[in-house]
Write an enzyme that holds these catalytic residues in place. Structure first.
Site, PDB file in Angstrom:
ATOM      1  N   HIS A 296       0.710  -1.223  -0.049  1.00 32.85           N
ATOM      2  CA  HIS A 296      -0.044  -0.197  -0.172  1.00 32.85           C
ATOM      3  C   HIS A 296       0.908   1.165   0.034  1.00 32.85           C
ATOM      4  CE1 HIS A 296      -3.062  -2.865   2.582  1.00 32.85           C
ATOM      5  NE2 HIS A 296      -3.348  -2.676   1.250  1.00 32.85           N
ATOM      6  N   HIS A 468       4.372  -0.548   5.328  1.00 34.53           N
ATOM      7  CA  HIS A 468       5.237  -1.806   5.343  1.00 34.53           C
ATOM      8  C   HIS A 468       4.285  -3.159   5.272  1.00 34.53           C
ATOM      9  CE1 HIS A 468       8.578   0.447   6.196  1.00 34.53           C
ATOM     10  NE2 HIS A 468       7.970   1.309   7.299  1.00 34.53           N
ATOM     11  N   HIS A 469       3.397  -3.078   3.975  1.00 36.28           N
ATOM     12  CA  HIS A 469       2.347  -3.995   3.796  1.00 36.28           C
ATOM     13  C   HIS A 469       2.714  -4.882   2.831  1.00 36.28           C
ATOM     14  CE1 HIS A 469      -0.618  -1.140   6.007  1.00 36.28           C
ATOM     15  NE2 HIS A 469       0.239  -1.688   6.855  1.00 36.28           N
ATOM     16  N   LEU A 470       4.008  -5.320   2.895  1.00 36.75           N
ATOM     17  CA  LEU A 470       4.650  -5.963   1.683  1.00 36.75           C
ATOM     18  C   LEU A 470       4.067  -7.336   1.371  1.00 36.75           C
ATOM     19  CD1 LEU A 470       6.507  -3.770   2.509  1.00 36.75           C
ATOM     20  CD2 LEU A 470       8.444  -5.284   1.576  1.00 36.75           C
TER      21      LEU A 470
END
Length: 542
Positions: A296, A468-470
């Site tokens: 995101h 940090h929504h990898l």
């Protein structure tokens, strides 16, 4: 008995790895080895909800990843600090608990991932949650992860933010995790009694003394060992050399959306062209490894307050010391919350079937990436949760010490930029409502001089930043999908004894923060592995 042979070898002691280790060792006949490259020591800042900014700045518990230049976002090179400690990113994240949207999971199931629909996953979320409102019928109340409703009413600016949303005609949603996600809301947090409630505290710490669980920290895994088409163990780096940990049944990669595809490729599993460029011999052709990488992107609008009502004083000087001492002594006060008390999940277009963007409100104005500016203000963060752009994550060499090459191609898809334009308009409308306008002096970023579609788009591309929504780099899909890396059972296609269990398996990122879903993935994987364990024989005998 050889203590380097166990039923399951789990690579990564982060969010998913802690859950798996705890659940699988509930059966005393099952042995598990958990290997974490980072340290065990966690410290007070991990426990302190407001310590997340300091954790990020210090960087001691992070992998210091950097993306390649983003060609559709002003060629920015952005840092991605993923968790490098027992507990992983669960120990350093923003503490927002958001399940996502039911459509997210139904999409997975409709694409051939049987067993991953909302109807399948929603009971798992309930199993995880310990929600401190026994009267809420939508949440779990006895799980290992504490969840509480944010208290916007206790913060002048957060309360004004929700009031402004109502004044603008938006819906106020009493529970964004109920399966009905849309609207403005008090965000849910992972805290209990003023402390962070992460997977280490909820899952791993209570079971560390189990004799069937061995934990190794500070030891990077170098590669997965294959015997033909079967994974038989891992090679691990130690201070004195390398050792091999063998798995009777499964090697499970739970290293995250950067390290899991990296380990597959270092082991010769991936696209032949990618491996050849990196100097890695091909062992198994799987072209989807490292593709479909996404997250995101975020932007933030920043405002200066007309009154001293932000949390600025608690972040500097004597106020910061006082807040820290109060938290140490009583676990209360400004340090006992993440300050993300309020937010929203909104649709940008009439034809959107779920929220396209998420708003998170912060009663503090930040300069740059994390530095607090010396004035009272607030920020409206906008995350593009319906992002369509996709990137890649691939090894740069045959050494685990060399960071993988990755980028996300932020804002490559035209719809992404259009969502952002509408989201900026929504944020500005909120700031102009009486409830917030009474506390607002000026728009600092982007500034009222930025007007018109072209100027707003240019600002978005310059300022689009990190979340940090990898996810997505080991995408789940049926066996007929040529770019799928794992099947619905999370086994790597074409190989025996190897699974991936972490956020990398998501075909499409959820419409919210990914922490809750990563735990649910690990819980479901543990269920599937237990069933397989009961109905099959070990592949390797001691």
């Amino acid at each position: 008995m050889d203590n380097r042979i166990s039923d399951y070898v789990i690579v990564g002691g982060g969010t998913a790895g802690c859950v798996l280790a705890a659940r699988l060792t509930e059966d005393p006949s099952v042995s598990v080895t958990l290997i974490e490259a980072g340290p065990e020591n966690r410290g007070l800042l991990v426990q302190m909800p407001a310590g997340l900014g300091a954790l990020y700045d210090k960087g001691a518990l992070h992998w210091p990843f950097k993306a390649e230049a983003e060609p559709y976002a002003a060629d920015k090179v952005l840092p991605y600090k993923m968790g490098r400690v027992l507990g992983g990113s669960s120990a350093i994240n923003g503490l927002v608990w958001a399940r996502g949207n039911p459509r997210d999971f139904d999409d997975w199931a409709e694409a051939g991932c049987t067993g991953w629909s909302w109807a399948d996953i929603e009971p798992i979320f309930r199993r995880i949650e310990d929600f401190k409102d026994e009267n809420d019928p939508h949440m779990g109340h006895d799980g290992p992860i504490p969840v509480k409703r944010g208290r916007a009413e206790c913060n002048v600016l957060a309360n004004a933010f929700l009031a402004a949303a109502a004044e603008a005609g938006h819906r106020i949603n009493p529970n964004h995790n109920s399966g009905d996600q849309d609207g403005f809301c008090a965000l849910h947090q992972n805290t209990r009694d003023g402390r962070r409630g992460d997977v280490y505290e909820g899952y791993l710490r209570p079971v560390r003394s189990r004799p069937n669980l061995r934990i190794h920290t500070g030891q990077p895994v170098l590669r997965v060992l294959l015997d033909g088409s079967r994974a038989i163990g891992v090679e691990v780096g130690t201070r004195t050399g390398t050792v091999v940990h063998r798995a009777r049944r499964d090697v499970i990669l739970a290293a995250g959306a950067v390290a899991s595809p990296q380990l597959l490729e270092l082991s010769g599993i991936g696209d032949p062209a990618v491996l050849s460029r990196a100097g890695v011999a091909l062992r198994h052709n799987l072209p989807g490894v490292g593709e479909n990488f996404h997250t995101h992107p975020t932007i933030a609008l920043t405002y200066r307050c007309s009154k001293p009502v932000s949390i600025l004083n608690a972040t500097r000087g004597a106020g910061k010391i006082a807040a820290g001492l109060r938290w140490i002594l009583t676990r209360t006060g400004p340090a006992a919350t993440n300050h993300f008390e309020a937010g929203a999940f909104l649709r940008a277009f009439p034809d959107s079937d779920r929220p396209d963007y998420q708003i998170t409100f912060l009663p503090l104005a930040l300069g740059g990436t994390t530095g607090a500016v010396m004035l009272h203000g607030y920020q409206i963060y906008i995350e593009l949760v319906g992002c369509r752009s996709r990137g890649y994550c691939h090894v740069a060499s045959a050494s685990v010490e060399d960071q993988p090459r990755f980028r996300f191609n932020f804002l490559q898809d035209p719809r992404d930029i259009e969502v952002y334009k509408r989201a900026v308009e929504t944020a500005r409308t909120l700031a102009a409502q009486p409830a917030l306008a009474a506390l607002t002096e000026a728009e600092l970023v982007p500034g009222r001089e930025i007007q018109g579609a072209a100027e707003v788009e240019a600002w978005i591309r310059r300022c689009a930043s990190i979340s940090h929504h990898l996810v997505g780099s080991c995408r789940m899909g049926p066996s007929g999908d040529p770019m799928a890396v794992v099947g619905p059972d999370l086994r790597v296609h074409g190989l025996d004894g190897l699974r991936v269990v972490d956020a990398s398996i998501m075909p499409r990122v959820t419409s919210a923060n990914t922490h809750a879903t990563t735990i649910a993935i690990a819980e479901k994987a543990a269920d599937m592995i237990r069933v397989a364990h009961e109905t099959s024989q070990p592949r390797i005998r001691a």
